[in-house]
Design a protein around this motif. Structure first.
Motif, short mmCIF file in Angstrom:
data_model
loop_
_atom_site.label_atom_id
_atom_site.label_comp_id
_atom_site.label_asym_id
_atom_site.label_seq_id
_atom_site.Cartn_x
_atom_site.Cartn_y
_atom_site.Cartn_z
N SER A 57 0.83 -1.21 0.00
CA SER A 57 0.00 0.00 0.00
C SER A 57 0.86 1.25 0.00
CB SER A 57 -0.94 0.00 1.21
OG SER A 57 -0.21 0.05 2.43
N GLN A 58 1.99 1.21 0.71
CA GLN A 58 2.91 2.34 0.72
C GLN A 58 3.58 2.50 -0.64
OE1 GLN A 58 5.55 1.66 4.02
NE2 GLN A 58 3.87 1.54 5.50
N LEU A 72 -5.96 8.15 -5.22
CA LEU A 72 -6.11 6.97 -4.37
C LEU A 72 -7.38 6.97 -3.53
CD1 LEU A 72 -2.39 6.83 -3.17
CD2 LEU A 72 -3.46 5.32 -4.85
N HIS A 105 2.22 7.42 4.47
CA HIS A 105 2.74 6.28 3.71
C HIS A 105 4.14 6.55 3.19
CE1 HIS A 105 -1.27 4.05 2.67
NE2 HIS A 105 -1.07 4.16 3.98
N THR A 134 1.16 4.16 -3.02
CA THR A 134 1.11 5.59 -2.73
C THR A 134 2.35 6.28 -3.27
OG1 THR A 134 -0.16 5.21 -0.71
CG2 THR A 134 0.99 7.31 -0.89
N THR A 141 -2.77 10.80 4.86
CA THR A 141 -2.47 9.38 4.67
C THR A 141 -1.35 9.19 3.68
OG1 THR A 141 -4.77 8.79 5.16
CG2 THR A 141 -3.44 7.14 4.01
N VAL A 142 -1.37 9.98 2.60
CA VAL A 142 -0.30 9.92 1.60
C VAL A 142 1.03 10.28 2.25
CG1 VAL A 142 0.60 10.97 -0.51
CG2 VAL A 142 -1.83 10.38 -0.34
N ALA A 188 -2.10 12.87 -5.67
CA ALA A 188 -1.99 11.44 -5.33
C ALA A 188 -3.13 11.02 -4.40
CB ALA A 188 -0.64 11.16 -4.67
N ALA A 189 -3.46 11.88 -3.46
CA ALA A 189 -4.56 11.58 -2.54
C ALA A 189 -5.88 11.47 -3.30
CB ALA A 189 -4.65 12.65 -1.47
#
Length: 285
Positions: free
Chosen positions: A5-6, A26, A36, A9, A32-33, A22-23
């Motif tokens: 998952s990282q 996803l 990660h 990202t 969270t981005v 990116a957020a």
């Protein structure tokens, strides 16, 4: 061990060069981005991105991580598919803009075909504007094309900028109309180029029109004029027009994925999602 998952990202940030974009891609929060990426950097023991007020850039270690991330995610997907015991089948109608087809797409399609040999892929190569129209008419299941101002939706694959390109050493007379090499309507780069020139009061004339990128490139290499093109996908033998030529900036361009609203069955949807994942994990232009 690197968390998949990282890694996903990380690839999203590397392709968009934006934590915010990116957020959005996803479907998670920007925090969270950031989390990660920070944890991946801690696991690697290296800084993968350099960040300042001007933007985000990959470090040398970040460039190295790109290849590792793709390999790890591909292996993870193969293992998951094996143990799920399910194989994709059916027919997927996929449309892609020509500038992407002649550069990045062959490698991605080769990998998709290897992983999903029972999916019959029907490829349509067209202008982005035409692809948008065919998608809305229900004639395509998945499209990779430039985002249009009239159709702002789509999952961002990567962001770039349009630039003027031509043959090396091409001389432009500022006192004469700019010689243009363009796609026919409804080409989005054509529309952008003409709009920008009109707004800046720069006279122009069309010296070559072709529905084929190879035709446009041949005309540009011959020195007939200039064309608008994505900076990260400049064909061999052509170069950006120097700033001293005084041509107006063309602005940014987004490449996006769009799904057909009239998906014929769940198998088609699953195949479209797998190909979309392969594109999103593919090489950054």
């Amino acid at each position: 061990m690197f968390d998949p998952s990282q890694l996903r990202t990380f690839l999203a940030v590397a392709q968009t060069l934006s934590f915010t974009q990116a957020a959005h891609r996803l479907g998670v929060r920007q925090s969270t981005v950031s989390q990660h990426v920070r944890r991946l950097e801690e696991a690697a023991g290296r800084q993968l991105f350099s960040r300042d007020t001007h933007g985000v850039e990959l470090t040398e270690d970040g460039e190295a991580m790109l290849g590792f991330a793709r390999s790890i995610l591909e292996a993870n997907e193969r293992a998951a598919g094996w143990f799920r015991g399910t194989r994709l089948r059916g027919r997927l109608r996929f449309g892609a803009s020509e500038d992407f087809v002649v550069t990045r797409l062959p490698e991605i399609l080769k990998g998709f075909r290897r992983e999903h040999p029972e999916v019959d892929l029907e490829l349509t190569v067209e202008l982005s504007g035409t692809l948008h129209q065919r998608l809305e008419a229900g004639k395509l299941d998945l499209v990779l094309a430039k985002r249009s101002e009239e159709r702002p939706q789509g999952q961002l694959v990567w962001r770039d900028r349009l630039v003027w390109i031509g043959a090396e050493g091409l001389r432009l007379d500022p006192g004469r109309p700019l010689p243009l090499i363009v796609f026919p309507p409804p080409g989005l780069t054509r529309a952008r180029a003409l709009d920008v020139l009109e707004r800046h009061g720069r006279s122009w004339r069309i010296v070559c029109t072709s529905g084929s990128l190879n035709g446009l490139v041949a005309a540009a290499r011959a020195g007939l004029g200039v064309m608008a093109h994505t900076d990260g996908l400049i064909p061999p033998g052509l170069v950006p027009v120097p700033e001293r030529a005084g041509l107006p900036e063309l602005g940014p361009v987004d490449f996006v994925l769009l799904y057909g609203e009239r998906q014929r069955d769940t198998a088609t949807r699953a195949a479209a999602e797998r190909l979309a994942e392969a594109i999103l994990a593919g090489p950054v232009p």
